[in-house]
Design an enzyme around this catalytic site. Structure first.
Site, PDB file in Angstrom:
ATOM      1  N   ARG A 179     -17.689 -21.356  27.872  1.00  0.00           N
ATOM      2  CA  ARG A 179     -16.846 -20.562  26.969  1.00  0.00           C
ATOM      3  C   ARG A 179     -17.359 -19.134  27.013  1.00  0.00           C
ATOM      4  O   ARG A 179     -18.535 -18.881  26.781  1.00  0.00           O
ATOM      5  CB  ARG A 179     -16.831 -21.170  25.571  1.00  0.00           C
ATOM      6  CG  ARG A 179     -17.810 -20.637  24.595  1.00  0.00           C
ATOM      7  CD  ARG A 179     -17.603 -21.156  23.185  1.00  0.00           C
ATOM      8  NE  ARG A 179     -18.821 -21.641  22.578  1.00  0.00           N
ATOM      9  CZ  ARG A 179     -19.800 -20.859  22.137  1.00  0.00           C
ATOM     10  NH1 ARG A 179     -19.719 -19.555  22.243  1.00  0.00           N
ATOM     11  NH2 ARG A 179     -20.881 -21.381  21.598  1.00  0.00           N
ATOM     12  N   HIS A 205     -18.082 -19.005  19.697  1.00  0.00           N
ATOM     13  CA  HIS A 205     -17.660 -20.374  19.386  1.00  0.00           C
ATOM     14  C   HIS A 205     -16.348 -20.351  18.606  1.00  0.00           C
ATOM     15  O   HIS A 205     -15.416 -21.088  18.892  1.00  0.00           O
ATOM     16  CB  HIS A 205     -18.755 -21.080  18.587  1.00  0.00           C
ATOM     17  CG  HIS A 205     -18.319 -22.350  17.961  1.00  0.00           C
ATOM     18  ND1 HIS A 205     -18.213 -23.519  18.672  1.00  0.00           N
ATOM     19  CD2 HIS A 205     -17.922 -22.641  16.696  1.00  0.00           C
ATOM     20  CE1 HIS A 205     -17.783 -24.481  17.871  1.00  0.00           C
ATOM     21  NE2 HIS A 205     -17.601 -23.965  16.675  1.00  0.00           N
ATOM     22  N   TYR A 247     -27.670 -15.779  20.298  1.00  0.00           N
ATOM     23  CA  TYR A 247     -28.303 -16.928  20.960  1.00  0.00           C
ATOM     24  C   TYR A 247     -28.047 -17.023  22.466  1.00  0.00           C
ATOM     25  O   TYR A 247     -28.570 -17.915  23.107  1.00  0.00           O
ATOM     26  CB  TYR A 247     -27.891 -18.252  20.275  1.00  0.00           C
ATOM     27  CG  TYR A 247     -26.397 -18.515  20.197  1.00  0.00           C
ATOM     28  CD1 TYR A 247     -25.721 -19.135  21.241  1.00  0.00           C
ATOM     29  CD2 TYR A 247     -25.676 -18.154  19.074  1.00  0.00           C
ATOM     30  CE1 TYR A 247     -24.370 -19.378  21.174  1.00  0.00           C
ATOM     31  CE2 TYR A 247     -24.314 -18.396  18.991  1.00  0.00           C
ATOM     32  CZ  TYR A 247     -23.663 -19.009  20.039  1.00  0.00           C
ATOM     33  OH  TYR A 247     -22.319 -19.242  19.976  1.00  0.00           O
TER      34      TYR A 247
HETATM   35  C1  LIG Z   1     -19.457 -34.266  12.360  1.00  0.00           C
HETATM   36  C2  LIG Z   1     -19.659 -32.774  12.468  1.00  0.00           C
HETATM   37  N1  LIG Z   1     -20.903 -32.257  12.534  1.00  0.00           N
HETATM   38  C3  LIG Z   1     -21.069 -30.919  12.638  1.00  0.00           C
HETATM   39  C4  LIG Z   1     -19.987 -30.085  12.671  1.00  0.00           C
HETATM   40  C5  LIG Z   1     -20.180 -28.574  12.773  1.00  0.00           C
HETATM   41  N2  LIG Z   1     -19.711 -28.131  14.093  1.00  0.00           N
HETATM   42  C6  LIG Z   1     -18.484 -27.604  14.287  1.00  0.00           C
HETATM   43  S1  LIG Z   1     -18.187 -27.242  15.873  1.00  0.00           S
HETATM   44  C7  LIG Z   1     -19.717 -27.765  16.343  1.00  0.00           C
HETATM   45  C8  LIG Z   1     -20.157 -27.674  17.771  1.00  0.00           C
HETATM   46  C9  LIG Z   1     -19.272 -28.452  18.665  1.00  0.00           C
HETATM   47  O1  LIG Z   1     -19.675 -28.256  19.975  1.00  0.00           O
HETATM   48  P1  LIG Z   1     -18.992 -29.003  21.181  1.00  0.00           P
HETATM   49  O2  LIG Z   1     -18.685 -30.402  20.785  1.00  0.00           O
HETATM   50  O3  LIG Z   1     -19.825 -28.789  22.368  1.00  0.00           O
HETATM   51  O4  LIG Z   1     -17.595 -28.259  21.340  1.00  0.00           O
HETATM   52  P2  LIG Z   1     -17.322 -26.710  21.600  1.00  0.00           P
HETATM   53  O5  LIG Z   1     -16.954 -26.125  20.253  1.00  0.00           O
HETATM   54  O6  LIG Z   1     -18.547 -26.118  22.191  1.00  0.00           O
HETATM   55  O7  LIG Z   1     -16.169 -26.621  22.536  1.00  0.00           O
HETATM   56  C10 LIG Z   1     -20.435 -28.239  15.257  1.00  0.00           C
HETATM   57  C11 LIG Z   1     -21.815 -28.768  15.320  1.00  0.00           C
HETATM   58  C12 LIG Z   1     -18.708 -30.663  12.593  1.00  0.00           C
HETATM   59  N3  LIG Z   1     -17.600 -29.922  12.660  1.00  0.00           N
HETATM   60  N4  LIG Z   1     -18.564 -32.010  12.514  1.00  0.00           N
END
Ligand SMILES: Cc1ncc(C[n+]2csc(CCOP(=O)(O)OP(=O)(O)O)c2C)c(N)n1
Length: 368
Positions: free
Chosen positions: A262, A266, A277
């Site tokens: 990406r 985020h 970071y």
């Molecule tokens: C169950 C849960 N834990 C924590 C979060 C907080 N959170 C939102 S997005 C995210 C990171 C997600 O990363 P990834 O799955 O790699 O997807 P990306 O956004 O990088 O495409 C987190 C930890 C959440 N939304 N749901």
């Protein structure tokens, strides 16, 4: 830390050359359509970031850099026939499958023309027309229901396939393991695609798993695993298509890991990814591997180059379409307060009826 260059299935080199021994999927018309959809996803991103900065919406998660992965996945599916349990960043899959810009914009704004009438937070699109299940914010909670959908498809004897997507961060959640385990046991027609963009907000892949890539987990759940260069739209299309075709024939699930990046933050809740970071060096490393640029180099090598004038004309036309969709959504106004109570229950329960009456009296008092 700079993640190594991907070594997985790759159809196109960085310079747009075709890897030896590869049979390219599609025709030049298909390639042009892929390019145009990737450009749409990129320009939609630009416009939505502007919309956020203008305070006209409150949440958006960019897909810039991940267009090849998302467009390749969407291209392998039959819209309105197959099912998608995606996640909040999957606007590229939705657009490839024929989602209307007007519906995406209306959902972003929670306006009256939003099919969900503002009941979801912005950027959590869903569409009954294309069997695109409304995205959740909780990571990985789409995985068990995706397996359940595919199990139903198998039990009913349909030839539908489910695709379930998620980020690398989602693979650390219990839901993810429960869903994949059951999918393997039941041999359901589900293709799981990890859009591995290297980061889960500020957590790098190296802190997410000790396995050799997400793909290594496939063996543990009794399904084939394929790692693909997620910045190579033709490779993603071909790999996901093969998995979808196998699932349709009753061959069971597959785990695909698409290695991508990406390029932006985020989401708007994380505005300064580069300073906080990620190193500038890392971002630049991946910017040099922009999936759109690579595909344009490929088209040029195939004798279908897109001139600068054609490109800017296409960008201008996409901007007009996106602006019109946003305008149309804004013009449709806010959903009426009564819509909160409509189309959920055939027969409204007594506590909701009471709330409805109370609100009605408050509204009338406010107007008098
Ligand atoms: C169950 C849960 N834990 C924590 C979060 C907080 N959170 C939102 S997005 C995210 C990171 C997600 O990363 P990834 O799955 O790699 O997807 P990306 O956004 O990088 O495409 C987190 C930890 C959440 N939304 N749901």
């Amino acid at each position: 830390m700079i993640h190594p260059l991907p070594t997985p299935v790759q159809y196109l080199g960085e310079d747009g050359s075709v890897r030896p021994g590869v049979t390219l999927p599609g025709t030049p018309d298909d390639w042009y359509a892929l390019w145009h959809t990737m450009l749409l996803v990129r320009e939609y991103d630009r416009k939505l970031v502007t919309l956020l900065r203008q305070g006209r919406t409150t949440f958006y998660a960019q897909a810039a850099g991940m267009e090849a992965t998302q467009v390749g996945i969407g291209r392998a599916l039959r819209p309105g026939h197959d099912w998608v349990w995606g996640y909040y960043r999957d606007q590229g899959i939705a657009l490839t499958m024929g989602a209307r810009l007007q519906d995406l914009a209306a959902q972003m704004l929670g306006s009256n023309s939003d099919p969900n009438r503002g009941r979801q937070m912005p950027h959590h699109y869903g569409s009954a027309q294309i069997n695109f299940v409304s995205a959740s914010s909780s990571i990985a909670n789409q995985v068990p229901p995706a397996t359940g959908t595919a199990l139903a498809q198998k039990m009913l004897g349909t030839d539908e396939v489910t695709v379930c997507t998620f980020g690398d961060g989602a693979t650390s959640e219990g839901d993810w393991h429960a869903g994949l385990n059951m999918a393997g046991v039941q041999q359901v027609p589900c293709v799981f695609v990890c859009e591995n963009n290297q980061w889960a907000i500020s957590t790098p892949l190296s802190r997410q798993t000790a396995s050799d890539g997400i793909v290594a987990k496939a063996a543990g759940y009794g399904m084939p695993g394929v790692q693909v260069d997620g910045n190579d739209v033709l490779a993603v299309w071909a790999v996901v298509q093969e998995a979808v075709d196998r699932a349709r024939r009753g061959g069971g699930p597959t785990l695909v890991e698409a290695l991508t990046y990406r390029m932006g933050a985020h989401s708007n809740a994380d505005a300064d990814a580069e300073k906080t970071y990620r190193s500038r060096e890392e971002v630049q490393h991946w910017q040099a591997r922009d999936p759109l640029v690579r595909f344009e180099r490929f088209l040029e090598r195939q004798g279908h180059s897109i001139s600068a004038a054609q490109r800017s004309e296409a960008v201008a036309s996409l901007h007009r379409q996106i602006d019109e969709a946003i305008q149309e959504a804004e013009n449709s106004g806010q959903p009426d307060w009564r819509s909160m109570f409509e189309d959920v229950y055939a027969d409204m329960p007594v506590h909701l009826r009471r709330q409805y009456q109370q609100l009605r009296l408050e509204q009338e008092a406010g107007q008098s």
